[in-house]
Design an enzyme around this catalytic site. Structure first.
Site, PDB file in Angstrom:
ATOM      1  N   ARG A   1       3.265   0.040  -5.318  1.00  0.00           N
ATOM      2  CA  ARG A   1       3.197  -0.593  -3.985  1.00  0.00           C
ATOM      3  C   ARG A   1       1.921  -1.399  -3.811  1.00  0.00           C
ATOM      4  O   ARG A   1       1.765  -2.093  -2.803  1.00  0.00           O
ATOM      5  CB  ARG A   1       3.263   0.488  -2.898  1.00  0.00           C
ATOM      6  CG  ARG A   1       4.580   1.206  -2.845  1.00  0.00           C
ATOM      7  CD  ARG A   1       4.549   2.302  -1.796  1.00  0.00           C
ATOM      8  NE  ARG A   1       4.583   1.755  -0.472  1.00  0.00           N
ATOM      9  CZ  ARG A   1       5.552   1.957   0.415  1.00  0.00           C
ATOM     10  NH1 ARG A   1       6.576   2.711   0.086  1.00  0.00           N
ATOM     11  NH2 ARG A   1       5.504   1.431   1.602  1.00  0.00           N
TER      12      ARG A   1
ATOM     13  N   TRP B   1      -2.941  -2.688  -1.324  1.00  0.00           N
ATOM     14  CA  TRP B   1      -2.715  -4.116  -1.573  1.00  0.00           C
ATOM     15  C   TRP B   1      -3.383  -4.820  -0.407  1.00  0.00           C
ATOM     16  O   TRP B   1      -2.962  -4.685   0.738  1.00  0.00           O
ATOM     17  CB  TRP B   1      -1.211  -4.401  -1.622  1.00  0.00           C
ATOM     18  CG  TRP B   1      -0.881  -5.811  -1.979  1.00  0.00           C
ATOM     19  CD1 TRP B   1      -0.764  -6.317  -3.235  1.00  0.00           C
ATOM     20  CD2 TRP B   1      -0.585  -6.886  -1.079  1.00  0.00           C
ATOM     21  NE1 TRP B   1      -0.435  -7.644  -3.177  1.00  0.00           N
ATOM     22  CE2 TRP B   1      -0.318  -8.024  -1.871  1.00  0.00           C
ATOM     23  CE3 TRP B   1      -0.535  -7.011   0.303  1.00  0.00           C
ATOM     24  CZ2 TRP B   1      -0.003  -9.253  -1.317  1.00  0.00           C
ATOM     25  CZ3 TRP B   1      -0.222  -8.249   0.863  1.00  0.00           C
ATOM     26  CH2 TRP B   1       0.048  -9.348   0.048  1.00  0.00           C
TER      27      TRP B   1
ATOM     28  N   LYS C   1       4.931  -3.970  -6.200  1.00  0.00           N
ATOM     29  CA  LYS C   1       6.367  -3.808  -6.428  1.00  0.00           C
ATOM     30  C   LYS C   1       7.144  -3.829  -5.122  1.00  0.00           C
ATOM     31  O   LYS C   1       8.236  -4.352  -5.032  1.00  0.00           O
ATOM     32  CB  LYS C   1       6.586  -2.490  -7.162  1.00  0.00           C
ATOM     33  CG  LYS C   1       8.023  -2.216  -7.543  1.00  0.00           C
ATOM     34  CD  LYS C   1       8.445  -3.127  -8.669  1.00  0.00           C
ATOM     35  CE  LYS C   1       9.873  -2.896  -9.086  1.00  0.00           C
ATOM     36  NZ  LYS C   1      10.337  -4.019  -9.927  1.00  0.00           N
TER      37      LYS C   1
ATOM     38  N   GLU D   1      15.741 -17.443 -10.953  1.00  0.00           N
ATOM     39  CA  GLU D   1      15.211 -16.134 -11.329  1.00  0.00           C
ATOM     40  C   GLU D   1      14.316 -16.255 -12.566  1.00  0.00           C
ATOM     41  O   GLU D   1      13.234 -15.645 -12.626  1.00  0.00           O
ATOM     42  CB  GLU D   1      16.383 -15.160 -11.563  1.00  0.00           C
ATOM     43  CG  GLU D   1      16.022 -13.780 -12.047  1.00  0.00           C
ATOM     44  CD  GLU D   1      15.122 -12.996 -11.094  1.00  0.00           C
ATOM     45  OE1 GLU D   1      14.890 -13.432  -9.954  1.00  0.00           O
ATOM     46  OE2 GLU D   1      14.621 -11.939 -11.527  1.00  0.00           O
TER      47      GLU D   1
ATOM     48  N   ASN E   1      -1.131   2.237   6.172  1.00  0.00           N
ATOM     49  CA  ASN E   1      -0.243   1.159   5.702  1.00  0.00           C
ATOM     50  C   ASN E   1       0.093   0.292   6.901  1.00  0.00           C
ATOM     51  O   ASN E   1       0.323   0.817   8.000  1.00  0.00           O
ATOM     52  CB  ASN E   1       1.083   1.718   5.177  1.00  0.00           C
ATOM     53  CG  ASN E   1       0.976   2.251   3.775  1.00  0.00           C
ATOM     54  OD1 ASN E   1      -0.099   2.239   3.182  1.00  0.00           O
ATOM     55  ND2 ASN E   1       2.091   2.724   3.257  1.00  0.00           N
ATOM     56  N   GLY E   2       0.219  -1.017   6.679  1.00  0.00           N
ATOM     57  CA  GLY E   2       0.586  -1.912   7.775  1.00  0.00           C
ATOM     58  C   GLY E   2      -0.585  -2.830   8.122  1.00  0.00           C
ATOM     59  O   GLY E   2      -1.608  -2.855   7.432  1.00  0.00           O
TER      60      GLY E   2
ATOM     61  N   LYS F   1      10.327 -15.315 -12.723  1.00  0.00           N
ATOM     62  CA  LYS F   1       9.738 -14.390 -13.698  1.00  0.00           C
ATOM     63  C   LYS F   1       8.532 -15.020 -14.384  1.00  0.00           C
ATOM     64  O   LYS F   1       7.497 -14.390 -14.556  1.00  0.00           O
ATOM     65  CB  LYS F   1      10.761 -13.988 -14.789  1.00  0.00           C
ATOM     66  CG  LYS F   1      11.912 -13.123 -14.359  1.00  0.00           C
ATOM     67  CD  LYS F   1      11.549 -11.690 -14.043  1.00  0.00           C
ATOM     68  CE  LYS F   1      11.201 -11.543 -12.588  1.00  0.00           C
ATOM     69  NZ  LYS F   1      12.213 -11.066 -11.690  1.00  0.00           N
TER      70      LYS F   1
ATOM     71  N   CYS G   1       0.825  -1.201   0.000  1.00  0.00           N
ATOM     72  CA  CYS G   1       0.000   0.000   0.000  1.00  0.00           C
ATOM     73  C   CYS G   1       0.868   1.264   0.000  1.00  0.00           C
ATOM     74  O   CYS G   1       2.032   1.214   0.387  1.00  0.00           O
ATOM     75  CB  CYS G   1      -0.932   0.080   1.203  1.00  0.00           C
ATOM     76  SG  CYS G   1      -1.866  -1.432   1.506  1.00  0.00           S
TER      77      CYS G   1
ATOM     78  N   HIS H   1      16.271 -37.083  -7.779  1.00  0.00           N
ATOM     79  CA  HIS H   1      15.937 -37.398  -6.389  1.00  0.00           C
ATOM     80  C   HIS H   1      14.465 -37.118  -6.079  1.00  0.00           C
ATOM     81  O   HIS H   1      14.096 -36.935  -4.927  1.00  0.00           O
ATOM     82  CB  HIS H   1      16.854 -36.623  -5.440  1.00  0.00           C
ATOM     83  CG  HIS H   1      18.306 -36.970  -5.645  1.00  0.00           C
ATOM     84  ND1 HIS H   1      18.823 -38.194  -5.304  1.00  0.00           N
ATOM     85  CD2 HIS H   1      19.309 -36.275  -6.228  1.00  0.00           C
ATOM     86  CE1 HIS H   1      20.107 -38.237  -5.643  1.00  0.00           C
ATOM     87  NE2 HIS H   1      20.422 -37.071  -6.198  1.00  0.00           N
TER      88      HIS H   1
ATOM     89  N   GLU I   1       5.559 -15.301 -11.819  1.00  0.00           N
ATOM     90  CA  GLU I   1       4.858 -14.091 -11.388  1.00  0.00           C
ATOM     91  C   GLU I   1       4.172 -13.370 -12.539  1.00  0.00           C
ATOM     92  O   GLU I   1       3.156 -12.710 -12.332  1.00  0.00           O
ATOM     93  CB  GLU I   1       5.787 -13.135 -10.625  1.00  0.00           C
ATOM     94  CG  GLU I   1       6.890 -12.521 -11.456  1.00  0.00           C
ATOM     95  CD  GLU I   1       7.737 -11.525 -10.651  1.00  0.00           C
ATOM     96  OE1 GLU I   1       8.917 -11.379 -10.971  1.00  0.00           O
ATOM     97  OE2 GLU I   1       7.206 -10.900  -9.716  1.00  0.00           O
TER      98      GLU I   1
HETATM   99  C1  AGP Z   1      10.574  -9.982  -8.390  1.00  0.00           C
HETATM  100  O1  AGP Z   1      10.249  -9.755  -9.703  1.00  0.00           O
HETATM  101  C2  AGP Z   1       9.728  -9.305  -7.401  1.00  0.00           C
HETATM  102  N1  AGP Z   1       9.491  -7.955  -7.685  1.00  0.00           N
HETATM  103  C3  AGP Z   1      10.111  -9.620  -5.956  1.00  0.00           C
HETATM  104  O2  AGP Z   1      10.541 -10.942  -5.820  1.00  0.00           O
HETATM  105  C4  AGP Z   1      11.129  -8.673  -5.304  1.00  0.00           C
HETATM  106  O3  AGP Z   1      12.409  -8.911  -5.795  1.00  0.00           O
HETATM  107  C5  AGP Z   1      11.076  -8.867  -3.780  1.00  0.00           C
HETATM  108  O4  AGP Z   1       9.781  -8.584  -3.328  1.00  0.00           O
HETATM  109  C6  AGP Z   1      12.079  -8.018  -3.062  1.00  0.00           C
HETATM  110  O5  AGP Z   1      11.853  -6.668  -3.284  1.00  0.00           O
HETATM  111  P1  AGP Z   1      12.980  -5.605  -2.991  1.00  0.00           P
HETATM  112  O6  AGP Z   1      14.123  -5.904  -3.899  1.00  0.00           O
HETATM  113  O7  AGP Z   1      12.342  -4.277  -3.281  1.00  0.00           O
HETATM  114  O8  AGP Z   1      13.359  -5.766  -1.552  1.00  0.00           O
END
Ligand code: AGP
Length: 602
Positions: free
Chosen positions: A27, A77, A597, A482, A103-104, A486, A2, A505, A489
């Site tokens: 956010r 969010w 984000k 990674e 927020n929180g 990608k 948020c 395994h 998500e």
């Molecule tokens: C990855 O594409 C995401 N945006 C997510 O995994 C991100 O890297 C993670 O939430 C950490 O965020 P930060 O680098 O802002 O701490």
């Protein structure tokens, strides 16, 4: 997660709030809302909508921008309650005259809801924030906050209300008839900005108006009022009035948020990687082989290293940990920030593109004697402000939710750090690897050009496959992870990512005819090829990244000898693959479902 914005100044609150919310949408974007004080009587008005900010614009009354000097806003969010307009912030009390954005998360929400309901409050939603509005109402004890010295009374009511909360909060509150805003926080960041005509507030610097010259950060338990005429009053945790903290000058101007002809921000940010890396290499030039970078960052060169991060940043941290132990001979291990335990006197290197990730801030709040280095794309972030040293990635804003350029930048920053640590400990290989480092921008650019069209073709062939496997070996494993993240998500595909030797395994049971297996070329390449053949024998379709392969090859231009940071260039190919599959499936590349984000809740 948020985002919060607030404005108190000359008559431009609504555009200022909407601009801030647009910059804070990264956010969270489940819903958005604003509250503002209208007309001479300062009537409280509220507009809220589920979905993106554009939906809020559709429900704003035509006269919303007229003569408005005071307002608060929020992009959400969802944590408590579904992402509907009714659950969107701002929330109001029973009288409808107090508006709160938050927020929180409130840990004792259930108990508070029960008590407030029993006391006769009409609780309309499941959202914890609404309870705060009722608690403030209770403190105002039925009197309109707009009588007498309304803003001071509102501030006292807010301080008394939050005294009943457990959890984390950053709050902005306004009320009918009270031209001003009250701010307070506990374990969730909140900043006050000063522009030539207004006082503003936001949960991070991006939310502040671009004309903001200086910022001040609220401490836990501070209660701050913003009043017309840029009148700022600051009260400490006991309610005693204090001088506001010294302002910090904002040195970074807001960057462009335009697409510049790219189809989406993800595509634009993938393409920016060569330039981003070139800038970092330029910034550290001449400071690696001498180890001078360490002194400039203010960190010791001889301590064990703990790397803290989440998500993509944790993958970059894994690459870095391996480099630090191999090149500098120092013990280095990665801890997911959400799983941290109290630190010793080791050096903590925190990787976070946003610098606002709550799990990292919680780890910092838990203390420990060792120094902290923040590797971040936001040198004004909470994490940066609290760390002893800051490695500024300088990528420019990364607006797409998926980390692309910030990941690559973190790996290069990690390589620079590892080489500087190695140099400080008299290790030889530094100059050789520095030369290979300098070739990364060209190799990334070549990979970008070659991989994009191939990824498009592969997406056409494989997009509808529900499950994908990503494999590699050694230094390639974090890149396989990674690439899998990608795809997960952005394209909502189930993925497995693991060292290739682990497949037999157990996970190999998932491999049936047609399952795409993405094999990220890394040393020992011959062993990896054997593992890939074992999967092909069971009908898997092998997509080899950056090497010779069996079914399909997704090009990545790698150095002839594998560097300590592994096959970094392959990540560009993997990013393209995830993006193209997403486009093929018709999903929103920049704003995937359920995500934000910056993850500002623990
Ligand atoms: C990855 O594409 C995401 N945006 C997510 O995994 C991100 O890297 C993670 O939430 C950490 O965020 P930060 O680098 O802002 O701490």
């Amino acid at each position: 997660m948020c985002g919060i914005v607030a404005h108190c100044g000359e008559a431009s609150a609504v555009p200022s709030l909407l601009g801030g919310l647009e910059r804070l949408e990264y956010r969270g974007y489940d819903s958005a809302g604003i509250a503002w004080l209208h007309g001479a009587g300062h009537r409280l008005r509220v507009a809220r909508a589920a979905g993106r900010l554009s939906a809020l614009l559709d429900v704003l009354p035509a006269d919303a921008a007229d003569d408005v000097a005071v307002g608060i806003g929020h992009t959400r969010w969802a944590t408590h309650g579904e992402p509907t307009a009714a659950n969107a912030h701002p929330h109001r009390d029973c009288t409808g005259t107090v508006a709160v954005v938050h927020n929180g998360t409130i840990d004792n929400a259930d108990a508070l809801a029960e008590r407030l309901s029993a006391a006769g409050h009409r609780i309309g939603t499941e959202v914890d924030t609404e309870l705060i509005a009722h608690l403030i109402e209770e403190q105002l004890d039925g009197a309109s906050p707009g009588t007498g010295d309304g803003l001071d009374r509102l501030a006292e009511a807010v301080a008394a209300a939050v005294g009943q909360l457990r959890g984390a909060w950053a709050l902005a509150v306004t009320a009918e008839g009270v031209p001003g805003v009250v701010l307070t926080r506990h374990r969730s960041p909140l900043l006050v900005g000063t522009t030539p005509t207004a006082l503003t507030a936001a949960s991070d610097t991006l939310g502040l108006c671009p004309r903001t010259a200086t910022v001040r950060e609220l401490g836990d338990g501070d209660t701050v009022t913003l009043a017309p005429g840029r009148t700022l009053r600051w009260r400490g945790p006991g309610g005693r009035e204090t001088e506001p903290p010294a302002p910090l000058r904002l040195s970074v101007r807001h960057h462009t948020v335009e697409l510049d002809g790219a189809p989406d921000h993800t595509s634009k940010e993938i393409a920016e990687q060569p330039a981003v890396v070139a800038r970092i290499l330029d910034a550290v030039a001449g400071r690696l082989a001498t180890g001078r970078l360490l002194g400039d960052l203010g960190i010791p060169g001889d301590r064990p290293v703990r790397l803290l991060a989440c998500g993509s940043s944790a993958h970059a941290a894994s690459v870095t940990a391996r480099m630090i132990s191999r090149l500098a001979g120092l013990p280095a291990h990665v801890v997911p920030a959400s799983e941290h335990s109290p630190a010793g006197d080791e050096l903590t290197v925190a990787f976070s593109q946003s610098g606002e990730t709550a799990d990292l801030l919680a780890a910092h709040a838990d203390g420990g004697p060792g120094p902290w280095l923040a590797v971040t794309n936001n040198p004004h972030s909470t994490l940066a402000r609290r760390s002893d040293g800051v490695f500024d990635l300088g990528c420019g804003p990364e607006l797409a939710v998926a980390a692309t350029k910030s990941f690559t930048a973190q790996v290069v920053a990690g390589a620079a750090l590892a080489l500087a640590l190695a140099a400080a400990r008299d290790r030889r290989a530094v100059a050789e690897w520095e030369r290979v480092l300098l070739g990364i921008p060209d190799r990334l650019a070549a990979t970008d050009a070659m991989a994009r069209p191939v990824a498009e073709e592969l997406a056409k062939a494989f997009a509808h496959q529900p499950g994908w496997v990503f494999i590699s070996r050694g230094a390639g494993v974090p890149y396989a992870q990674e690439g899998a993240l990608k795809l997960k998500e952005l394209a909502y595909r189930w993925t497995e990512a693991l060292p290739a030797g682990e497949l037999k395994h157990g996970p190999i049971a998932l491999v049936t005819a047609g399952v795409p297996v993405v094999s990220v070329t890394a040393a020992p390449a011959d062993r990896l090829a054997v593992n890939a053949r074992e999967l092909a024998a069971r009908g898997a379709r092998i997509i080899t990244v950056g090497g010779a392969g069996q079914d399909a090859v997704l090009p990545a231009v790698l150095p002839t000898r594998e560097p300590p940071w592994g096959p970094l260039e392959s990540v560009v190919a993997l990013q393209h693959l995830a993006r193209e599959v997403t486009v093929e499936l018709g999903h929103d590349v920049d704003r995937p479902r359920n995500l934000a984000k910056s993850v500002t809740v623990e």
